[in-house]
Design a protein around this motif. Structure first.
Motif, PDB file in Angstrom:
ATOM      1  N   VAL A   3       0.863  -1.175   0.000  1.00 26.06           N
ATOM      2  CA  VAL A   3       0.000   0.000   0.000  1.00 26.06           C
ATOM      3  C   VAL A   3       0.902   1.228   0.000  1.00 26.06           C
ATOM      4  O   VAL A   3       1.774   1.368   0.849  1.00 26.06           O
ATOM      5  N   ILE A   4       0.689   2.109  -0.969  1.00 28.03           N
ATOM      6  CA  ILE A   4       1.499   3.315  -1.075  1.00 28.03           C
ATOM      7  C   ILE A   4       0.628   4.512  -0.703  1.00 28.03           C
ATOM      8  O   ILE A   4      -0.424   4.739  -1.295  1.00 28.03           O
ATOM      9  N   THR A   5       1.083   5.251   0.294  1.00 25.33           N
ATOM     10  CA  THR A   5       0.384   6.444   0.744  1.00 25.33           C
ATOM     11  C   THR A   5       1.344   7.618   0.691  1.00 25.33           C
ATOM     12  O   THR A   5       2.486   7.504   1.132  1.00 25.33           O
ATOM     13  N   SER A   6       0.872   8.718   0.155  1.00 27.50           N
ATOM     14  CA  SER A   6       1.698   9.908   0.044  1.00 27.50           C
ATOM     15  C   SER A   6       0.923  11.097   0.600  1.00 27.50           C
ATOM     16  O   SER A   6      -0.253  11.283   0.276  1.00 27.50           O
ATOM     17  N   ILE A   7       1.593  11.882   1.426  1.00 24.20           N
ATOM     18  CA  ILE A   7       0.979  13.060   2.022  1.00 24.20           C
ATOM     19  C   ILE A   7       1.917  14.242   1.786  1.00 24.20           C
ATOM     20  O   ILE A   7       3.109  14.146   2.051  1.00 24.20           O
ATOM     21  N   THR A   8       1.360  15.353   1.291  1.00 23.64           N
ATOM     22  CA  THR A   8       2.167  16.539   0.999  1.00 23.64           C
ATOM     23  C   THR A   8       1.474  17.770   1.563  1.00 23.64           C
ATOM     24  O   THR A   8       0.257  17.907   1.446  1.00 23.64           O
ATOM     25  N   LEU A   9       2.259  18.657   2.152  1.00 25.65           N
ATOM     26  CA  LEU A   9       1.749  19.941   2.621  1.00 25.65           C
ATOM     27  C   LEU A   9       2.532  21.038   1.924  1.00 25.65           C
ATOM     28  O   LEU A   9       3.759  21.070   1.990  1.00 25.65           O
ATOM     29  N   THR A  10       1.832  21.916   1.239  1.00 25.31           N
ATOM     30  CA  THR A  10       2.442  23.069   0.589  1.00 25.31           C
ATOM     31  C   THR A  10       1.879  24.317   1.235  1.00 25.31           C
ATOM     32  O   THR A  10       0.664  24.493   1.294  1.00 25.31           O
ATOM     33  N   VAL A  11       2.765  25.177   1.737  1.00 26.36           N
ATOM     34  CA  VAL A  11       2.346  26.429   2.366  1.00 26.36           C
ATOM     35  C   VAL A  11       2.723  27.569   1.430  1.00 26.36           C
ATOM     36  O   VAL A  11       3.862  27.649   0.979  1.00 26.36           O
ATOM     37  N   LEU A  12       1.747  28.419   1.134  1.00 25.11           N
ATOM     38  CA  LEU A  12       2.002  29.537   0.237  1.00 25.11           C
ATOM     39  C   LEU A  12       1.243  30.767   0.695  1.00 25.11           C
ATOM     40  O   LEU A  12       0.308  30.675   1.484  1.00 25.11           O
ATOM     41  N   HIS A  13       1.669  31.914   0.189  1.00 31.51           N
ATOM     42  CA  HIS A  13       1.018  33.173   0.513  1.00 31.51           C
ATOM     43  C   HIS A  13       0.201  33.601  -0.696  1.00 31.51           C
ATOM     44  O   HIS A  13       0.733  33.757  -1.791  1.00 31.51           O
ATOM     45  N   ASP A  14      -1.105  33.781  -0.521  1.00 31.84           N
ATOM     46  CA  ASP A  14      -1.982  34.094  -1.658  1.00 31.84           C
ATOM     47  C   ASP A  14      -2.161  35.597  -1.864  1.00 31.84           C
ATOM     48  O   ASP A  14      -3.037  36.015  -2.604  1.00 31.84           O
ATOM     49  N   GLY A  15      -1.328  36.390  -1.240  1.00 29.72           N
ATOM     50  CA  GLY A  15      -1.434  37.841  -1.371  1.00 29.72           C
ATOM     51  C   GLY A  15      -2.008  38.488  -0.139  1.00 29.72           C
ATOM     52  O   GLY A  15      -1.731  39.640   0.158  1.00 29.72           O
ATOM     53  N   GLN A  16      -2.831  37.735   0.588  1.00 33.52           N
ATOM     54  CA  GLN A  16      -3.439  38.268   1.803  1.00 33.52           C
ATOM     55  C   GLN A  16      -3.208  37.348   2.997  1.00 33.52           C
ATOM     56  O   GLN A  16      -2.905  37.808   4.081  1.00 33.52           O
ATOM     57  N   PHE A  17      -3.354  36.042   2.791  1.00 30.75           N
ATOM     58  CA  PHE A  17      -3.236  35.087   3.888  1.00 30.75           C
ATOM     59  C   PHE A  17      -2.259  33.976   3.538  1.00 30.75           C
ATOM     60  O   PHE A  17      -1.984  33.715   2.368  1.00 30.75           O
ATOM     61  N   TRP A  18      -1.766  33.306   4.569  1.00 31.52           N
ATOM     62  CA  TRP A  18      -0.954  32.109   4.392  1.00 31.52           C
ATOM     63  C   TRP A  18      -1.896  30.921   4.316  1.00 31.52           C
ATOM     64  O   TRP A  18      -2.774  30.757   5.149  1.00 31.52           O
ATOM     65  N   VAL A  19      -1.727  30.111   3.282  1.00 31.34           N
ATOM     66  CA  VAL A  19      -2.632  29.009   2.984  1.00 31.34           C
ATOM     67  C   VAL A  19      -1.833  27.717   2.912  1.00 31.34           C
ATOM     68  O   VAL A  19      -0.720  27.688   2.382  1.00 31.34           O
TER      69      VAL A  19
END
Length: 102
Positions: A3-19
């Protein structure tokens, strides 16, 4: 059975908030979830704490095979039709900032 499980978190700034964009792939299924962290950039410790405490409460929209569905939609559409639709969207939404549009 593997079983292959992959988890990714990408943090970016959309111009007003951090998402944060959480991506989860498991057994051929793919899901994504968007979380707004606020106006201040979250520290690594805060991100780790968020994942540990709130991972189970995130709601992922799971799709069977995202590449197959996206390719099927795009491969059947006429390129000229896609170009016309894109042009209409740009004309409707407008290009540039509000100052440039004024």
């Amino acid at each position: 059975m593997q079983v292959i499980t992959s988890i990714t978190l990408t943090v970016l700034h959309d111009g007003q908030f951090w998402v944060g964009i959480f991506e989860h792939a498991d057994e051929g299924r793919y899901g994504a979830c968007r979380v707004v962290f606020g106006a201040v950039e979250p520290a690594d410790v805060e991100l780790l704490e968020f994942v540990v405490r709130r991972w189970a409460t995130l709601s992922f929209d799971m799709a069977a095979d995202p590449s197959a569905t996206a390719d099927a939609v795009l491969s059947h559409a006429n390129p000229k039709r896609r170009q016309r639709e894109a042009r209409k969207l740009v004309e409707r939404a407008g290009v540039g900032t509000k100052a440039q549009q004024a």
